[in-house]
Write an enzyme that holds these catalytic residues in place. Structure first.
Site, short mmCIF file in Angstrom:
data_model
loop_
_atom_site.label_atom_id
_atom_site.label_comp_id
_atom_site.label_asym_id
_atom_site.label_seq_id
_atom_site.Cartn_x
_atom_site.Cartn_y
_atom_site.Cartn_z
N ASP A 221 0.87 -1.18 0.00
CA ASP A 221 0.00 0.00 0.00
C ASP A 221 0.91 1.23 0.00
O ASP A 221 2.03 1.15 -0.46
CB ASP A 221 -0.94 -0.07 1.22
CG ASP A 221 -2.25 0.67 0.98
OD1 ASP A 221 -2.23 1.70 0.29
OD2 ASP A 221 -3.30 0.23 1.48
N HIS A 244 2.34 2.16 -3.19
CA HIS A 244 1.43 3.13 -3.79
C HIS A 244 1.95 4.56 -3.64
O HIS A 244 1.19 5.51 -3.73
CB HIS A 244 0.03 3.00 -3.17
CG HIS A 244 -0.63 1.69 -3.45
ND1 HIS A 244 -1.88 1.36 -3.00
CD2 HIS A 244 -0.20 0.60 -4.13
CE1 HIS A 244 -2.20 0.14 -3.40
NE2 HIS A 244 -1.18 -0.35 -4.08
#
Ligand SMILES: *[C@@H]1O[C@H](CO)[C@@H](O)[C@H](O)[C@H]1NC(C)=O
Ligand SMILES: *[C@@H]1O[C@H](CO)[C@@H](O)[C@H](O)[C@H]1NC(C)=O
Ligand SMILES: *[C@@H]1O[C@H](CO)[C@@H](O)[C@H](O)[C@H]1NC(C)=O
Ligand SMILES: *[C@@H]1O[C@H](CO)[C@@H](O)[C@H](O)[C@H]1NC(C)=O
Length: 397
Positions: A221, A244
Site C-alpha cells: 500500500d 502506492h
C-alpha cells in the site's frame, strides 16, 4: 609466572565484564534485560509478562532506562508499553519479535503510548507474519471486514527516535503514528509483497514535527501515508517501491467535519515500480479543510504509473457518491525537479475540486518520458498555478 599473570588478567577482565553487565550500565543507561525477567527466545513461548515486567521497572527508574531484548526469536501477544515514565526510555531491540497466532487486540500488535523522551532501535526485526492472514484479501481490500494488526503503533510520543528497525510482512500497516510530536525516524527497512493488502509503510495522523529519512520501503500500500491533523512532516532519502507512493490522504473519508494537513516536504527520494508517486487524494465528500504548504523536490521516479497526481474525486468504495465535489482546499504546492519514466501516458494529473479549485500550484523542471517510449501528457481540471523551467509533459498552466 607469565601464565599466572595472564590468568590473573583474564580473571580481572572477566570480573570487570561481569560487574559491568550486572550493574547494567551502558552509556549511562540502566539496563533492564527481558531475559532477566523470564523472557524465553525459543520462538514458541509467549513473553508478554516478562516484557511488561521489564518495561514497568524501567519506566519507574529515575534516569535513562533501557529495555534490552537480546538476539533470539520472541513471541508476543498484542502488548501496550505505557508511560508516562520517570525518565528517558530506550527500547533496544536486537532480537526478532513475532506475533502470537491470534492476537488479543486484533488490530494493534505492539503499541507504545504516552512517552516523553523515547528511543526505539537496535537493529532488530518485527515480523508480523502477515501472509498467515492476507487470505482474507478481497474483504480487506474492500474495507468490509475487521482490520488486521498494525505492527508498531506509536501514540502520543514526544521527542522520540526510531532507527535501525526492520519490519517485514506486517499484517496491516508496518508503523502508525498518532498524536506524536518531534519524532525522527531513520534507517528503517519496511518490506511486504507488492500485492499484500493494506500494508502501508508509515501512516502518520494528528502528528507534528515528524522526520523520516534514509529509509527503504517496499510494500503493498502507501509507502508513507500522511493523514489529517498532520503538520510539518519531512521526508528525505526514502526509497519507495513496490507500493502506492507517498500520499497525503485520503482526506475527507472519515466523516469528520474538517480535516487538514499543513507543511509536508518530500526531498531527495526515489520511487521504483510504484502505482503512484507523489499523491494527494481527497474524497468526494462534504468534509471541509485544507492541504497546503507542500514541497516535493529532487525526486526520481522509475516506471511509476501516476508520477504526480492530485485526485479530489477519490471514491474507492461507498458511502461517497461522485456527485459531491471535495470541499478540501489544496494550495501552495511546489513540485521542483522531478523526473523519470511514467508507466501511463499521463505523467501529471491535477484533478481538483470544482467547488474549491487548487490554488498556487508551482511546477518547476518536470521531466518525464513514457516507460515504453512515446510522449506523456498532463491532465488537469480546476487547477490554478504557474510553471517554469523544463516542462515535459507540457504543463497545463
Ligand atoms: C530530530 O531532528 C531535528 C533536526 O535534525 C532536531 O532538531 C531534533 O532535535 C531531533 N529530534 C529528536 C527527538 O531527536
Ligand atoms: C522540514 O523542512 C522544512 C523545509 O525544508 C524546514 O523548514 C523545517 O525546518 C524542517 N523541519 C524539520 C522538523 O526538520
Ligand atoms: C527497480 O525495480 C526493478 C524491479 O524490482 C529492479 O530490477 C531494478 O533494479 C530497480 N531499479 C533501481 C534503479 O533500483
Ligand atoms: C479526473 O477527473 C475526471 C472528471 O473531471 C475523471 O473523469 C477522471 O477519471 C479523473 N482522473 C483521475 C486520474 O482521477
Amino acid at each position: 609466572m607469565g601464565l599466572i599473570l595472564a590468568f590473573v588478567r583474564v580473571l580481572f577482565l572477566t570480573f570487570l565484564l561481569v560487574w559491568y553487565t550486572d550493574a547494567g550500565a551502558s552509556n549511562g543507561y540502566k539496563v533492564f534485560n527481558v531475559k532477566k525477567y523470564g523472557a524465553v527466545s525459543d520462538g514458541k513461548t509467549e513473553n508478554n509478562k516478562a516484557f511488561l515486567k521489564a518495561w514497568s521497572e524501567a519506566c519507574q527508574w529515575h534516569g535513562k532506562a533501557m529495555v534490552l531484548i537480546p538476539r533470539g526469536v520472541y513471541i508476543l501477544d498484542s502488548v501496550l508499553f505505557l508511560g508516562e515514565c520517570n525518565g528517558y526510555m530506550a527500547f533496544n531491540l536486537k532480537g526478532i519479535l513475532k506475533p502470537k497466532g491470534s492476537l488479543q487486540t486484533s488490530d494493534q500488535w505492539i503499541t507504545f503510548r504516552y512517552i516523553k523522551g523515547f528511543f526505539l532501535g537496535g537493529g532488530g526485526t518485527l515480523d508480523g507474519e502477515g501472509y498467515k492472514h492476507w487470505n482474507r484479501h478481497d474483504c480487506l481490500k474492500n474495507h468490509n471486514c475487521h482490520p488486521l494488526a498494525i505492527s508498531l503503533r506509536l501514540e502520543f510520543i514526544q521527542n522520540g527516535m526510531v532507527s535501525h528497525i526492520r519490519s517485514i510482512n506486517s499484517q496491516n500497516a508496518h508503523m502508525s503514528l498518532f498524536g506524536c510530536v518531534n519524532l525522527n525516524m531513520s534507517n528503517l527497512r519496511l518490506s511486504a509483497p507488492g500485492d499484500s493488502p493494506n500494508t502501508d509503510g508509515i501512516k502518520i495522523g494528528s502528528s507534528e514535527e515528524i522526520k523520516i529519512s534514509k529509509t527503504r520501503i517496499g510494500t503493498g500500500d502507501d509507502c508513507v501515508a500522511i493523514l489529517s491533523g498532520s503538520k510539518n512532516i519531512n521526508i528525505s532519502q526514502v526509497h519507495c517501491g513496490p507500493g502506492h507512493g507517498i500520499s497525503v490522504g485520503s482526506m475527507g473519508g472519515e466523516g469528520s467535519v474538517t480535516e487538514s494537513v499543513v507543511g509536508v516536504t518530500v526531498k531527495d527520494c526515489t520511487f521504483n515500480g510504484t502505482s503512484d508517486g507523489t499523491r494527494i487524494k481527497t474524497w468526494a465528500s462534504s468534509t471541509t479543510g485544507v492541504a497546503s504548504n507542500f514541497i516535493y523536490e529532487n525526486i526520481r521516479m522509475m516506471n511509476v504509473a501516476n508520477p504526480i497526481i492530485i485526485d479530489q474525486d477519490y471514491c474507492p468504495y461507498p458511502p461517497c457518491d461522485m456527485k459531491t465535489p471535495s470541499r478540501i482546499q489544496i494550495k501552495d504546492i511546489t513540485f521542483n525537479n522531478i523526473w523519470g519514466t511514467s508507466e501511463s501516458n499521463v505523467a501529471v494529473t491535477l484533478n481538483c475540486s470544482r467547488t474549491v479549485p487548487c490554488k498556487n500550484i508551482l511546477l518547476k523542471d518536470i521531466s518525464f518520458f513514457h516507460g515504453r517510449g512515446g510522449s506523456v501528457r498532463s491532465l488537469c481540471s480546476n487547477a490554478r498555478g504557474t510553471s517554469y523551467g523544463r516542462q515535459r509533459p507540457p504543463s497545463c498552466f
